[in-house]
Design an enzyme around this catalytic site. Sequence first.
Site, PDB file in Angstrom:
ATOM      1  N   SER A 132      17.680  26.762  29.494  1.00 55.75           N
ATOM      2  CA  SER A 132      18.304  27.537  28.425  1.00 55.75           C
ATOM      3  C   SER A 132      19.368  28.413  29.073  1.00 55.75           C
ATOM      4  CB  SER A 132      17.260  28.414  27.732  1.00 55.75           C
ATOM      5  OG  SER A 132      17.859  29.430  26.953  1.00 55.75           O
ATOM      6  N   TYR A 145      10.567  35.168  28.714  1.00 52.18           N
ATOM      7  CA  TYR A 145      11.282  33.903  28.600  1.00 52.18           C
ATOM      8  C   TYR A 145      12.360  33.795  29.677  1.00 52.18           C
ATOM      9  CZ  TYR A 145      13.440  29.898  26.237  1.00 52.18           C
ATOM     10  OH  TYR A 145      13.927  28.643  25.924  1.00 52.18           O
TER      11      TYR A 145
END
Length: 263
Positions: A132, A145
């Site tokens: 990501s 995250y």
Amino acid sequence: MDLRGANALVTGATGGIGQALAKALADRGARLVLTGRRADVLEPLAERLGARAIVADLADRATAESLLDEAGRVDVLVANAALPASGLLAEYSIAQIDRVLDVNLRAPVVMAKLAADQMADRGRGHLVFVSSLSGKTASGNASLYNATKFGMRGFALALREDMRPHGVGVSTVFPGFIRDAGMFAEAGVTLPKGIGTRTPRDVARATVRAIERNIAEVDVAPLGLRLGARIGGVAPVLSAAVQRRAGGHRVSRNLANGQRHKR
């Protein structure tokens, strides 16, 4: 890496991005083994693509090893499975932290180790990590995250150097905001004006290109987000200030709220 006839293992195949990855690899002639937690989605997908399906939960620490054993020969590993982990660290229990670390970071590392050992012996193969842009630039309400995605990037870059003498490629794909399917789409978050998105198909095309050309890193996002990620890498304090002014904290809070039920 020529995908025609290659044995490709795709994790997280039941999600929107995973399904797009599976279809793109099948279209290039790969023989697929697909894995995910949801049998009701996985098995029809595998049947449609002529693939093998293995229902598995990577939060179970024994699964990574058993999955590689069951998959057999793996020429291409696409480590796509991940859990959403937006929100403040204080909102997570220790058990939830462990689950995110196991799925998002430990499982890809263990699977890469096992698959890479096979590939190095054959002098051929490719490892892909679907990360990501959160692995290049940090943002508020996403510390856990960010930790997994930053960790994956460092691991992949170092592993690429280690595997180069053995003829094994390593790539990392960095999607930005992906519409239609995936964590961001499912959270139902509205982005500020001017912030663009990409599709699961865009991620799949980028992944195929990375495998076939042995590209180290591919960003799948509009130019503005790609530039933002670069700024975040060299000037993180400036990046945080820009994000605040652009409404980034509102987006990240809404994303955390939308993902809360999936922890």
